[in-house]
Motif scaffolding. Structure first.
Motif, short mmCIF file in Angstrom:
data_model
loop_
_atom_site.label_atom_id
_atom_site.label_comp_id
_atom_site.label_asym_id
_atom_site.label_seq_id
_atom_site.Cartn_x
_atom_site.Cartn_y
_atom_site.Cartn_z
N PHE A 80 10.83 -7.35 -33.30
CA PHE A 80 11.98 -6.34 -33.78
C PHE A 80 13.06 -6.98 -34.56
O PHE A 80 14.12 -7.62 -33.76
N ARG A 82 15.66 -5.69 -36.32
CA ARG A 82 16.67 -5.03 -36.22
C ARG A 82 17.50 -5.36 -34.77
O ARG A 82 16.71 -4.84 -33.73
N HIS A 85 17.97 -2.32 -32.31
CA HIS A 85 16.74 -1.59 -32.07
C HIS A 85 16.74 -1.18 -30.44
O HIS A 85 17.24 -1.94 -29.53
N TYR A 131 7.18 0.10 -27.49
CA TYR A 131 8.18 0.34 -28.70
C TYR A 131 7.44 -0.50 -29.96
O TYR A 131 7.69 0.03 -31.10
N TYR A 132 6.76 -1.73 -29.89
CA TYR A 132 6.06 -2.28 -30.98
C TYR A 132 5.11 -1.34 -31.68
O TYR A 132 5.09 -1.19 -32.85
N ASN A 134 4.95 1.84 -31.43
CA ASN A 134 5.61 2.95 -32.18
C ASN A 134 6.20 2.55 -33.45
O ASN A 134 6.07 3.13 -34.49
N GLU A 135 6.63 1.40 -33.36
CA GLU A 135 7.46 0.75 -34.71
C GLU A 135 6.42 0.64 -35.85
O GLU A 135 6.72 0.70 -37.08
N THR A 136 4.94 0.33 -35.41
CA THR A 136 4.19 0.01 -36.47
C THR A 136 3.19 1.23 -36.65
O THR A 136 2.10 1.00 -37.38
#
Ligand code: ASP
Ligand code: MG
Length: 429
Positions: A80, A82, A85, A131-132, A134-136
């Motif tokens: 991530f 950011r 995040h 989270y990863y 969701n992020e992708t």
């Protein structure tokens, strides 16, 4: 509906987490339950942390705590870019809970403390993965396994409540897995392997390598169409590749054969995993996360291929004891029941046994605490001779196997054959 289980090696670094996300993406948009283990060797590290906590060895404990925390936060930083995040505040919170806990005085129930501390590995791993994803673009819902896998309070080896658990899993997960039409709810669920919870809200664990078992419990509860365990090997191999230069892939074996292999000591599948799957006839696939398109292996109710490939299983650190009645009586029921009751009392599992008129031979795992206590009790009624540092070699479907190379430079102390299985207790010469 399918269940995927990813072990520690599949999420050992940021690159590996990306690969897991690619595999999940390749599957589509659910319905899918993803069961995740702690990252890399985190469970071992948390076991050491628990020991240091119990010893109140604060300096070493804090050093290790920071190592574990930094490993996870560093791995997340690679995933991530950011800095603000939300994954970072979630991880900080999980690690803060752990830190807060280990700065209290330890209680005297080691297993309770163990579960409270060691479960952190799966929690943070699932947070990073969820989270990863969701992020992708792989929308998913993270569920705490403590609220799904309901167990008793037998900490460190908790037993599943088979009434409560399937009901809870169904009522909590089905609404996500079968969203009402038009709903944009995700149909991919991420949860932790290995951990459960009591109905009073205490965290428990299911025994080392228990994540496979979690996947099976969830599949059983939801009547999944299949479970896939993603590993760093191409599938089920007929021998441990760390011990054999050449191994063969077993494309298909039956549940019964897999249970036998696990019983003899093959470590591919956690033995408890197979029972729930067998009872609902849910196939179990074992595939490589390096080669997700390769077929791997499948365990199901087909037994016709079981005999095609011989399997080699080694158990090390074995004891072979020969037990003689002191009064030279024959080995008969009354002596046997006394011997078995000593083994049962000390919780020592017998790996192999054989008797003659006046002696009974038993092979079992050497345990620093249990073995001397067992031998002491046996010696009250029997004369006992024993050798330790031995190996137990099991060859399933030995008729197709070359046994010569396996026992090269070894002395066979005891041998036993059935139609399908050859077992030898050996000593290195
Ligand atoms: N993380 C746990 C262990 O290493 C459970 C698992 O990986 O199956 O034993
Ligand atoms: Mg594992």
């Amino acid at each position: 509906m399918k269940v995927f289980k990813f072990g520690g090696a599949s999420v050992k670094n940021a690159h590996a987490v990306k690969n897991v996300a690619t595999i999940i993406k390749g599957y589509g948009y659910g319905p899918l339950v993803v069961v995740i283990s702690a990252m890399a060797k985190t469970t071992n590290a948390l076991e050491r942390l628990t020991a240091l906590f119990m010893e109140e060895n604060t300096d070493k404990m804090m050093e290790l705590y920071h190592q574990i925390r930094d490993f996870h936060v560093g791995l997340a930083a690679e995933l991530f870019p950011r800095k603000n995040h939300p994954v970072f505040s979630t991880l900080e919170q999980s690690f803060y809970h752990l830190l807060y806990y280990i700065n209290e005085k330890p209680g005297n129930n080691y297993n309770y403390e163990y579960d409270r501390i060691v479960s952190t590995g799966e929690l943070v791993s699932s947070q990073i993965l969820s989270y990863y994803l969701n992020e992708t673009g792989v929308v998913n819902q993270l569920f705490p396994a403590q609220k799904l896998i309901i167990t008793d309070a037998h900490f460190r080896d908790a037993h599943i409540d088979w009434i409560q658990t399937p009901q809870t899993i169904k009522s909590k997960l089905l609404p996500y897995l079968k969203p009402a039409s038009g709903s944009n709810k995700p149909s991919i669920i991420v949860t932790q392997g290995f951990i459960g919870g009591t109905s009073q809200g205490f965290t428990t664990t299911l025994g080392r390598e228990g994540s496979d078992y979690t996947a099976a419990i969830i599949a059983y509860s939801l009547q999944a169409s299949e479970v896939t365990i993603w590993k760093d090997v191409p599938g089920l191999l007929n021998a441990d590749p760390k011990l054999f230069a050449e191994t063969l892939l077993m494309p298909n074996i039956s549940y019964q054969e897999a249970i036998e292999l696990a019983y003899y000591g093959a470590t591919v599948i956690h033995p408890k995993t197979l029972k729930p799957l067998l009872s609902k006839n849910i196939p179990l696939k074992v595939k490589s996360f390096y080669e997700p398109d390769a077929p791997g292996s499948i365990i199901n109710d087909h037994s016709e291929n079981d005999h095609l490939v011989p399997s080699f299983i080694f158990k090390f650190n074995q004891v072979l004891a020969s037990i003689f009645p002191k009064d030279f009586s024959f080995i008969a029921e009354h002596n046997l029941s006394r011997i078995f009751s000593d083994f049962a009392q000390h919780g020592v599992k017998i790996n192999l046994m054989q008797n003659s008129a006046i002696s009974f031979s038993v092979c079992f795992d050497n345990d620093r605490i249990k073995t001397p206590a067992l031998l002491r009790d046996l010696k009250k009624n029997f004369t006992v001779k024993y050798n330790d540092n031995l190996e137990l070699i099991t060859i399933r479907h030995y008729e197709k196997a070359q046994t010569g190379p396996v026992i090269k430079n070894k002395e066979v102390l005891l041998e036993q054959k059935s139609r399908t299985t050859l077992q030898m207790v050996v000593r290195n010469c």
